[in-house]
Design a protein around this motif. Structure first.
Motif, PDB file in Angstrom:
ATOM      1  N   THR A 141     -49.858  19.520  55.340  1.00  5.65           N
ATOM      2  CA  THR A 141     -49.600  18.751  56.562  1.00  5.65           C
ATOM      3  C   THR A 141     -50.645  18.924  57.658  1.00  5.65           C
ATOM      4  O   THR A 141     -50.698  18.133  58.594  1.00  5.65           O
ATOM      5  N   ARG A 142     -51.465  19.980  57.601  1.00 10.16           N
ATOM      6  CA  ARG A 142     -52.491  20.213  58.622  1.00 10.16           C
ATOM      7  C   ARG A 142     -53.793  20.618  57.954  1.00 10.16           C
ATOM      8  O   ARG A 142     -53.819  21.030  56.795  1.00 10.16           O
ATOM      9  N   ARG A 156     -54.709  16.824  54.673  1.00  8.40           N
ATOM     10  CA  ARG A 156     -54.617  16.115  55.943  1.00  8.40           C
ATOM     11  C   ARG A 156     -56.029  15.835  56.453  1.00  8.40           C
ATOM     12  O   ARG A 156     -56.850  16.746  56.561  1.00  8.40           O
ATOM     13  N   MET A 204     -48.274  15.945  61.678  1.00 10.43           N
ATOM     14  CA  MET A 204     -47.697  14.730  61.107  1.00 10.43           C
ATOM     15  C   MET A 204     -46.509  14.284  61.962  1.00 10.43           C
ATOM     16  O   MET A 204     -45.787  15.115  62.520  1.00 10.43           O
ATOM     17  N   SER A 205     -46.316  12.984  62.045  1.00 13.40           N
ATOM     18  CA  SER A 205     -45.120  12.471  62.692  1.00 13.40           C
ATOM     19  C   SER A 205     -43.929  12.700  61.765  1.00 13.40           C
ATOM     20  O   SER A 205     -44.086  13.029  60.580  1.00 13.40           O
ATOM     21  N   GLU A 240     -44.207  10.444  58.838  1.00 10.70           N
ATOM     22  CA  GLU A 240     -45.222  10.882  57.868  1.00 10.70           C
ATOM     23  C   GLU A 240     -44.712  12.046  57.027  1.00 10.70           C
ATOM     24  O   GLU A 240     -44.963  12.107  55.815  1.00 10.70           O
ATOM     25  N   LEU A 241     -43.993  12.957  57.660  1.00 10.54           N
ATOM     26  CA  LEU A 241     -43.434  14.084  56.923  1.00 10.54           C
ATOM     27  C   LEU A 241     -42.427  13.614  55.879  1.00 10.54           C
ATOM     28  O   LEU A 241     -42.436  14.071  54.730  1.00 10.54           O
ATOM     29  N   ALA A 273     -44.178  12.052  52.997  1.00  8.43           N
ATOM     30  CA  ALA A 273     -44.783  13.067  52.135  1.00  8.43           C
ATOM     31  C   ALA A 273     -43.735  13.729  51.260  1.00  8.43           C
ATOM     32  O   ALA A 273     -43.957  13.975  50.062  1.00  8.43           O
ATOM     33  N   ASP A 288     -44.525  21.680  62.221  1.00  9.99           N
ATOM     34  CA  ASP A 288     -43.742  20.682  61.489  1.00  9.99           C
ATOM     35  C   ASP A 288     -42.270  21.057  61.508  1.00  9.99           C
ATOM     36  O   ASP A 288     -41.852  22.012  60.854  1.00  9.99           O
TER      37      ASP A 288
END
Length: 328
Positions: free
Chosen positions: A11-12, A31, A37-38, A41-42, A45, A58
């Motif tokens: 995520t990052r 990423r 991530m919004s 988006e999470l 994923a 997150d």
């Protein structure tokens, strides 16, 4: 035929060495932007991957876990704290959660000790004088801080990091006191030279420096609330390198402004990066941008722990750093 590689979403942005190795081991989606991530988006994923690698930025709640795809079986957190993940709901849905304990111990303890010294010796004020050009030379009464040798240190949370802070503080001649959910074994207390306080209130009222080193859980939210902060000596300082939510930040700010607490050193904040502007304006605080684990060595080791957890899971075994609800 080659076995299908695990689908992993990160995520990052992580250190390049970690990202490179993740790509080698798994079918990894990295990423591109170094931004959180919004929520959408999470969720997207979590619908498509076998393993999610999130960070403290997150927040993964029950509703998001309910939207996860059937393939998601492991959340391999990049970091020790997991209060941003609903671990109990994840386990109920058959999703394991792992973390990276122990990796950040020494680095975070260094920052805690640095903040203790910085606040008691008024280092932020001194830096400001030098950077603004206002310093006019040495005088006998200028910038008088406090001596830490002989002072009573109270450690709230005597886990790995708390014990590492105790070792450093003892080397500086501080008297070690602690409050913990469970008392340490006598031989550990003796080795650390630490005195256990069953009552947090009694310890807080007697120490000169309070170091917060406990995790954020429902039972520790605002553990240092307005009532408990008022028990501290007006000459005492408080240092927090764990989670901002453990302290009632508004109450702390009011007391710092009123001189009811001498100073504070904070590496974490109750509302993340949205720091109270009244707190930032104070001279008697040392504020850092959550750098407790920010060493190159530590961040790479965190990545290595993540990969060990994923690889062990992929091999059909229990991840070594599995997080168990109720034991956090």
């Amino acid at each position: 035929m080659c076995a299908k590689r695990l689908s992993v979403v990160v995520t990052r942005r992580l250190p390049v060495a970690v990202e490179t190795r993740l790509k080698e081991l798994f079918d990894t989606t990295l990423r591109v932007d170094d931004t959180p991530m919004s929520k959408a988006e999470l969720v997207a994923a979590m619908k498509k991957c076998d393993v999610l690698v999130p960070t403290v930025t997150d927040s993964i709640d029950a509703s998001m876990l309910a939207s996860a795809g059937p393939d998601l079986k492991l959340i391999a957190n990049y970091g020790a704290g997991v209060d941003h993940i609903d671990v109990a709901t994840a386990r109920e849905r058959g999703i394991l959660v792992s973390n990276t304990p122990g990796v950040v111990t020494e680095d975070t303890a260094d920052i805690a000790m640095m903040l203790i010294i910085a606040v008691t010796r008024r280092i932020p004020e001194g830096l400001s004088l030098m950077q603004t050009g206002e310093w006019r030379g040495w005088t006998p009464t200028a910038m008088l801080g406090g001596r830490i040798a002989g002072k009573k240190l109270g450690i709230l949370g005597m886990g790995r990091i708390g014990r590492a802070v105790a070792k450093r503080a003892a080397a500086f001649g501080m008297e070690i006191n602690y409050n913990n959910r469970k008392r340490l074994h006598p031989e550990v207390e003796e080795r650390l030279g630490a005195t256990w306080w069953e009552s947090l209130d009694q310890m807080v009222a007697r120490v000169d420096v309070l170091s917060i080193n406990c995790p954020h859980t429902p039972s520790t939210f605002h553990l240092m609330n307005a009532r408990r902060l008022k028990l501290m000596k007006p000459s005492a300082v408080i240092v927090n390198t764990s989670r901002g939510e453990v302290i009632d930040e508004n109450a702390l700010t009011r007391m710092l402004r009123a001189g009811e607490i001498a100073g504070a050193g904070l590496d974490v904040f109750e509302d993340g990066a949205n720091i109270n502007p009244r707190l930032r304006a104070l001279d008697n605080v040392a504020l850092l941008p959550h750098v407790g684990s920010a060493t190159r060595e530590g961040r790479i080791e965190m990545g290595e722990r993540v990969m060990i957890n994923i690889k062990t899971f992929d091999d059909g075994h229990r991840p070594p750093d599995l997080v168990v609800p109720g034991v956090i």
